[in-house]
Write an enzyme that holds these catalytic residues in place. Structure first.
Site, short mmCIF file in Angstrom:
data_model
loop_
_atom_site.label_atom_id
_atom_site.label_comp_id
_atom_site.label_asym_id
_atom_site.label_seq_id
_atom_site.Cartn_x
_atom_site.Cartn_y
_atom_site.Cartn_z
CB SER A 1 -0.86 0.02 1.26
OG SER A 1 -0.05 0.29 2.39
CG ASP A 2 1.28 5.93 -1.30
OD1 ASP A 2 2.29 6.01 -0.59
OD2 ASP A 2 1.02 6.76 -2.19
CB CYS A 3 3.19 5.47 3.56
SG CYS A 3 4.61 4.57 2.90
#
Length: 748
Positions: free
Chosen positions: A262-264
């Protein structure tokens, strides 16, 4: 039991067996502790901690906790930003930079200063000229973005001699690369609309044709080992929770050999910003795990997954599956068995910031510089004649601005004034206090300097205070008093005036283009740590520019025609919205996509062409209808589904490029295709091939293109079918004026 007795430590066993053994020995709480970007390890199994998050967008970066600089490794080579490197249109350069970056990354890993997994490159297509992250991307053409991805990923990942492996799940990796942000992600923060709550309403046609294409190329042709899902929703569903986007597409159709991350804090964003389905934290981790998200850059997976299992919302088997993908990648990297190539073991401090890498960064900056205007062949300047230089403007002494974002600490900087000092005496005046340029008191000293100089170089443009992650632009003009500075300097300058723009996105500099006192204009992008040297080398003719714009430079009025949040690429006539990117926009521009001049002249000659392709269809391959305009003549078999074809048909042609000018130079040959006339709502043209070639003055070079019929001539219809249309496709070679038809005959 000794750690070495565990089956997962037995390097004679296949990775799949070892990884299963490792995961099977963990308890549930140990398993979930490995699912965040900081995997805590399992001390009782001798499994160490591992930090997954490192970045290497255009050099090893210290963004992300996996990498850091200190006295042992004070910096790494900072190459030009991606948009600048793309402007070179040089695939071998893109790969070579990836190889240099991964060598420095391996060296830093050996010294305990970096990880082995890098969440780069960013391969989102720039759909709107206001987008703040254009700096990180390869531009607006999905094919070029995809080719950049393939080359850079291959440069980072490929271990020499192991490029073609029968079992790609065990193919050794130099470092692991990640293509991001998947998908339809290109709004950061515009007029209060934020990426963490934005719902991109996207037609399936645009999804297939534009937003997914680079990712498909990255996975299938680049064999990338990771894909990162983005913050936004697509048609109501957060990308990290969409099983169609993750499990069905990346893993199913494209067959990813690696993991999905995932993006952060995306899961946090999903719960607290998107408020998706009113999910609890446990619901959210269950959704994303089942959708195919293996790793959480964040703490949601480690904190809430065990509870989600206990509450019966997700199976432990789903966790096992993700862990297997993750540990297989670490095994391929040699994390368990030592380096996959004996050469990598000896890499150390002397392999970071080498002379060769710094020269490669300089060469990349030179190759990416685009000559936009050159009245009366003003450039190049001759150092014998132009000894006293006024170097003015907010970027005249640029250092950190040249390396943009996701940059580490560079080995060194060569600012523009330092670069120009190697050619003459420099009188530097800043002209503006900074790029925002709200204080006009600095303009007058710059004007005075220009009055007495043999030549004046103005360095203007944008920086991360104007275009950046989390910051989109509201207009396409130069900030503050920059326009006034440029016009006033040009009005009084004694010698020729050269304008150099540093920016990622296009800038409406029509005023300078039309100003006869400004003889030449260069776009230098954000050219990396050696940018100042590269700019000076081009201005003084030590290098003949050959770069091309990877983005359309729109007039500022474009932003008044449609909101940034309108996702369709085709024009929306009912709303008066124009099309997006060169593929669908028909209006006037400041400079078009693919534009770029040279200090020499090139002529093109078509030396061989293949003008027709016959495809015999069998009884299982059915003709499909295609929407045509009312006046168009429809062929008996309009098109056929590309999935129904073997797609091994090629067509070829050869072009001879002659350098008829006075200087050696590089030319970028760009090939476009246009679909048969009369097909409704199609693109104007699209890039299907490109090559950068060097041609000595008076010489000529032949360039051959062998193109796949399906990939180069296929279209995507409104129902998102990929079709090969019959009829006369037009092939155009750059701006050479050469175009010819390639006729596709579909016959039963």
């Amino acid at each position: 039991m000794e750690v070495s007795d565990f089956a997962f430590c037995d390097s004679s066993l296949p990775y799949s067996v070892r990884v299963k053994d490792l995961v099977d020995q963990m308890t549930l709480s140990e398993k979930v502790n490995q699912l965040g970007n900081l995997a805590y390890g399992v001390p009782r199994l001798g499994l160490p901690k591992y930090e997954w998050w490192s970045e290497a967008l255009h050099g090893v970066s210290n963004v992300g906790p996996g990498t850091f600089f200190d006295d042992v490794v004070p910096g790494s080579t900072s190459f030009p930003t991606v948009i600048s490197t793309t402007a070179s249109f040089n695939e071998s350069l893109w790969k070579k930079i990836g190889q240099a970056v991964s060598t420095e990354a391996r060296a830093m890993f050996n010294l305990g200063r970096a990880g082995l997994t890098y969440w780069s490159p960013n391969i989102n297509v720039v759909r709107d000229p206001r987008w703040g992250r254009a700096i990180e991307t390869p531009g607006e053409d999905p094919f070029i973005v995809g080719r950049y991805a393939v080359n850079y990923v291959r440069g980072l990942q490929d271990v020499e001699g192991h490029e073609n492996y029968t079992d790609l799940n065990s193919r050794p990796l130099k470092v692991s690369s990640c293509c991001k942000h998947y998908a339809a992600y290109d709004v950061d923060y515009w007029l209060g609309i934020d990426r963490t709550s934005f719902d991109a309403r996207v037609h399936e046609q645009d999804m297939v044709e534009t937003f997914l294409r680079p990712f498909e190329m990255c996975v299938k042709d680049g064999d990338v080992s990771s894909v990162m899902c983005s913050y936004n929703r697509v048609n109501g569903i957060p990308t990290c929770a969409d099983p169609k986007l993750l499990n069905q597409t990346i893993r199913g159709e494209w067959d990813l050999h690696g993991y999905i991350v995932s993006d952060c804090d995306s899961i946090d964003v999903m719960v607290n910003k998107h408020k998706f389905l009113g999910d609890t934290n446990e619901d959210a981790v269950a959704q994303t795990l089942k959708a195919g998200l293996d790793l959480d850059c964040g703490i949601f997976y480690p904190n809430f997954t065990a509870n989600a299992v206990k509450q019966g919302k997700v199976r432990e088997g789903d966790i096992d599956k993700s862990l297997k993908y993750l540990y297989t990648v670490l095994m391929r990297l040699g994390f368990f068995d030592g380096s996959p190539n004996s050469k990598y073991k000896s890499l150390g401090k002397d392999d970071v910031c080498t002379k060769e890498n710094i020269e490669l960064a300089t060469e990349a900056a030179r190759e990416g510089i685009v000559l936009l205007k050159n009245d009366n062949d003003t450039l190049p300047l001759h150092s014998a004649k132009f000894k006293n230089l006024a170097v003015v403007g907010p970027h005249a002494n640029a250092t950190s601005a040249m390396i943009g974002n996701y940059a580490g600490i560079p080995c060194q900087f060569t600012s523009p004034i330092d670069g120009f000092k190697t050619y003459g005496k420099v009188n530097y005046k800043m002209g503006c206090g900074d790029v925002i340029c709200r204080n006009e008191t600095f303009v007058f000293p710059a004007v005075q300097a220009a009055k007495y100089a043999d030549a004046t170089i103005i360095l203007a443009g944008l920086d991360l205070s104007v275009e950046a992650e989390s910051l989109d632009r509201e207009n396409l003009t130069l900030p503050g008093y920059q326009t006034q500075l440029i016009n006033q300097v040009a009005q009084v300058a004694k010698g020729p005036v050269i304008l150099v723009i540093l920016s990622a996105g296009g800038v409406d500099i029509s005023f300078a283009k039309d100003n006869t006192n400004i003889k030449s204009i260069l776009w230098a992008g954000y050219p990396g740590e050696e940018g100042g040297q590269a700019i000076a080398d081009v201005v003084f003719g030590n290098y003949n520019p050959g770069g091309r714009l990877p983005l359309t430079w729109f007039e500022n009025d474009y932003v008044n025609m449609l909101p940034m949040t309108s996702m369709p690429l085709r024009p929306i006539d009912s709303l008066g919205y124009p099309g997006r990117t060169y593929k669908f926009y028909n209006g006037s521009t400041v400079y078009p996509f693919g534009y770029g001049l040279s200090y020499t002249q090139f002529n093109y000659k078509l030396t061989s062409t293949q003008r027709s392709i016959r495809i015999n269809l069998n009884k299982f391959q059915h003709c499909r209808s295609i929407d045509y305009t009312d006046s168009a003549r429809k062929p008996p078999c309009p098109g056929v589904l590309i999935n129904d074809l073997t797609c091994d048909d090629q067509f070829s042609f050869e072009v001879e490029v002659q350098n008829v000018g006075e200087r050696d130079g590089s030319e970028v040959v760009i090939v476009y295709s246009t679909p048969p006339e009369g097909i409704a709502a199609s693109y104007n043209k699209q890039v299907i091939g490109f090559q950068r070639i060097f041609v000595a003055k008076g010489g000529s070079e032949k360039v051959k293109f062998d193109l796949n019929v399906c990939k180069s001539l296929g279209i995507v219809d409104y129902a998102a079918n990929s079709l090969l249309p019959s009829g006369g496709h037009t092939i155009t070679i750059g701006d050479s004026g050469i175009s010819f038809p390639v006729h596709v005959y579909l016959e039963h």
